[in-house]
Write an enzyme that holds these catalytic residues in place. Structure first.
Site, PDB file in Angstrom:
ATOM      1  N   MET A  30       0.849  -1.198   0.000  1.00  0.00           N
ATOM      2  CA  MET A  30       0.000   0.000   0.000  1.00  0.00           C
ATOM      3  C   MET A  30       0.886   1.250   0.000  1.00  0.00           C
ATOM      4  SD  MET A  30      -3.438  -0.926   2.044  1.00  0.00           S
ATOM      5  CE  MET A  30      -2.868  -0.662   3.697  1.00  0.00           C
ATOM      6  N   LEU A  33       6.771   2.962   1.654  1.00  0.00           N
ATOM      7  CA  LEU A  33       7.658   1.802   1.769  1.00  0.00           C
ATOM      8  C   LEU A  33       8.809   2.022   2.744  1.00  0.00           C
ATOM      9  CD1 LEU A  33       7.793   0.916  -2.037  1.00  0.00           C
ATOM     10  CD2 LEU A  33       6.168   0.137  -0.289  1.00  0.00           C
ATOM     11  N   HIS A  37       9.483  -3.557   3.443  1.00  0.00           N
ATOM     12  CA  HIS A  37       9.009  -3.776   2.069  1.00  0.00           C
ATOM     13  C   HIS A  37      10.185  -4.095   1.135  1.00  0.00           C
ATOM     14  CE1 HIS A  37       5.712  -1.008   3.567  1.00  0.00           C
ATOM     15  NE2 HIS A  37       5.005  -1.994   3.060  1.00  0.00           N
ATOM     16  N   GLY A 149       5.175 -10.227   4.198  1.00  0.00           N
ATOM     17  CA  GLY A 149       5.947 -10.113   5.433  1.00  0.00           C
ATOM     18  C   GLY A 149       5.322 -10.914   6.558  1.00  0.00           C
ATOM     19  N   LYS A 151       5.470 -10.148   9.623  1.00  0.00           N
ATOM     20  CA  LYS A 151       4.923  -9.296  10.701  1.00  0.00           C
ATOM     21  C   LYS A 151       3.400  -9.408  10.708  1.00  0.00           C
ATOM     22  CE  LYS A 151       4.389  -4.870  10.342  1.00  0.00           C
ATOM     23  NZ  LYS A 151       2.933  -4.687  10.514  1.00  0.00           N
ATOM     24  N   GLN A 155      -2.457 -12.185   8.380  1.00  0.00           N
ATOM     25  CA  GLN A 155      -2.695 -11.915   6.950  1.00  0.00           C
ATOM     26  C   GLN A 155      -2.030 -12.983   6.088  1.00  0.00           C
ATOM     27  OE1 GLN A 155      -2.464  -7.924   4.981  1.00  0.00           O
ATOM     28  NE2 GLN A 155      -0.419  -8.543   4.405  1.00  0.00           N
ATOM     29  N   SER A 187       7.058  -0.919  10.393  1.00  0.00           N
ATOM     30  CA  SER A 187       5.670  -0.810   9.942  1.00  0.00           C
ATOM     31  C   SER A 187       5.407   0.635   9.550  1.00  0.00           C
ATOM     32  CB  SER A 187       4.746  -1.190  11.105  1.00  0.00           C
ATOM     33  OG  SER A 187       3.436  -0.773  10.821  1.00  0.00           O
ATOM     34  N   SER A 188       4.522   0.809   8.578  1.00  0.00           N
ATOM     35  CA  SER A 188       4.141   2.179   8.207  1.00  0.00           C
ATOM     36  C   SER A 188       3.519   2.885   9.406  1.00  0.00           C
ATOM     37  CB  SER A 188       3.121   2.161   7.072  1.00  0.00           C
ATOM     38  OG  SER A 188       3.679   1.477   5.979  1.00  0.00           O
TER      39      SER A 188
HETATM   40  O1  PAF Z   1       0.085  -5.812   3.881  1.00  0.00           O
HETATM   41  C1  PAF Z   1      -0.337  -4.902   3.147  1.00  0.00           C
HETATM   42  O2  PAF Z   1       0.338  -3.905   2.890  1.00  0.00           O
HETATM   43  C2  PAF Z   1      -1.740  -5.025   2.572  1.00  0.00           C
HETATM   44  O3  PAF Z   1      -2.604  -5.634   3.452  1.00  0.00           O
HETATM   45  C3  PAF Z   1      -1.767  -5.730   1.198  1.00  0.00           C
HETATM   46  C4  PAF Z   1      -1.308  -7.168   1.308  1.00  0.00           C
HETATM   47  C5  PAF Z   1      -0.883  -4.975   0.225  1.00  0.00           C
HETATM   48  C6  PAF Z   1      -3.188  -5.743   0.651  1.00  0.00           C
HETATM   49  O4  PAF Z   1      -3.678  -4.454   0.461  1.00  0.00           O
END
Ligand code: PAF
Length: 281
Positions: A30, A33, A37, A149, A151, A155, A187-188
């Site tokens: 998203m 970065l 990332h 990732g 972290k 997900q 993390s962002s």
């Molecule tokens: O982990 C992320 O940045 C988001 O959840 C992803 C996997 C890009 C989906 O929008």
């Protein structure tokens, strides 16, 4: 680095690479970065000939109370960082491409059970948004492998489950958590921390490390989680959850389980931090 915004050009480029028998890796993001990332992109290079990164701030994974408009946007800096790690193609789709009917009327993908636990409990609908956008991006990019990732451990397991359940022809590569010197997972969201909160935030990982030692001699998970919650809260954070889970199903750990993951989330000021540690008993 090639930058593409539309489906036709993306498909054309992917087709050309396929005709050359090149293997394609994909890293969905998203934007905003950080080194975590970039580690995904570096891992992607180790698994494929060409690396495609996407930047799309996915509205479907934000709750009504979550401020998508203030999500950090650093596109120029992101492009430079991706160029530095030799990204071959950056895909930046518009919302119309991802959700032609608007995201509330779009077909969605939901991975049951596992999506309602932990972060899913605090963020209803979040993982439906994640699974849907990742499925759509996989269909557009059609990668051989995709890097995520560790972290965002929940997900990662949800995406792996979606891929298995729907027989998607993509291999999911988990990539290790990248940490700041203090131990704080990159993390962002760390961008929301004040300098004082940055000093407090490492307690989350320190407590996970402590738990991973304690559990070797004490399998009273409830008691350990309570002690851990107290430690985290005393340091000025507010624990959302902390749980011992089966490493793959993420079901609450039983005392027979040997491969565990401890998942944790805590608020530190405005930032909702998440972290985890894997334990093999
Ligand atoms: O982990 C992320 O940045 C988001 O959840 C992803 C996997 C890009 C989906 O929008």
């Amino acid at each position: 680095m090639k930058i593409i915004n539309d489906i036709q050009s993306l498909r054309q480029q992917v087709k050309e690479w396929r005709l050359q028998d090149l293997k394609i890796a994909f890293v969905p993001t998203m934007g905003n970065l950080h080194d975590g990332h970039l580690a995904l992109v570096k891992a992607a290079h180790r698994h494929a000939d060409k690396v495609i990164v996407s930047i799309f701030i996915n509205p479907m994974q934000f709750g009504l109370s979550e401020d998508i408009d203030n999500y950090p946007k650093t596109l120029e800096q992101d492009k430079n960082r991706l160029t530095d790690v030799n990204t071959d193609l950056l895909f930046i789709p518009t919302s119309d491409i991802i959700y032609p009917k608007g995201y509330t009327d779009n077909t969605f993908v939901e991975v049951p059970n596992i999506s309602d636990l932990y972060c899913g409990k605090s963020r209803p609908g979040h993982f439906r948004g994640v699974a849907t956008v990742v499925c759509k991006l996989f269909n557009l990019v059609q990668p051989d492998v995709a890097c995520f990732g560790s972290k965002d451990y929940q997900q990662l397991q949800i995406i792996q489950t979606m891929v298995d359940d729907l027989s998607m022809p993509v291999e999911i590569i988990p990539v290790e958590i990248i940490r700041e010197e203090s131990g704080l997972a990159m993390s962002s969201r760390n961008g929301y921390l004040t300098s004082e909160q940055r000093d407090d935030a490492p307690i989350l990982y320190q407590t996970l490390q402590w738990l991973s030692e304690q559990v070797k001699t004490n399998n009273d998970y409830l008691q350990l989680c309570q002690l851990a919650t107290d430690k985290i809260n005393q340091a000025g954070l507010t624990t959302d959850y902390i749980d011992f889970c089966h490493a793959y199903t993420l079901a609450p750990a039983t005392t027979d389980d040997k491969e565990l993951v401890i998942l944790a989330s805590a608020f530190c000021g405005k930032a909702r931090l998440i972290d985890n540690i894997q334990v093999n008993l």
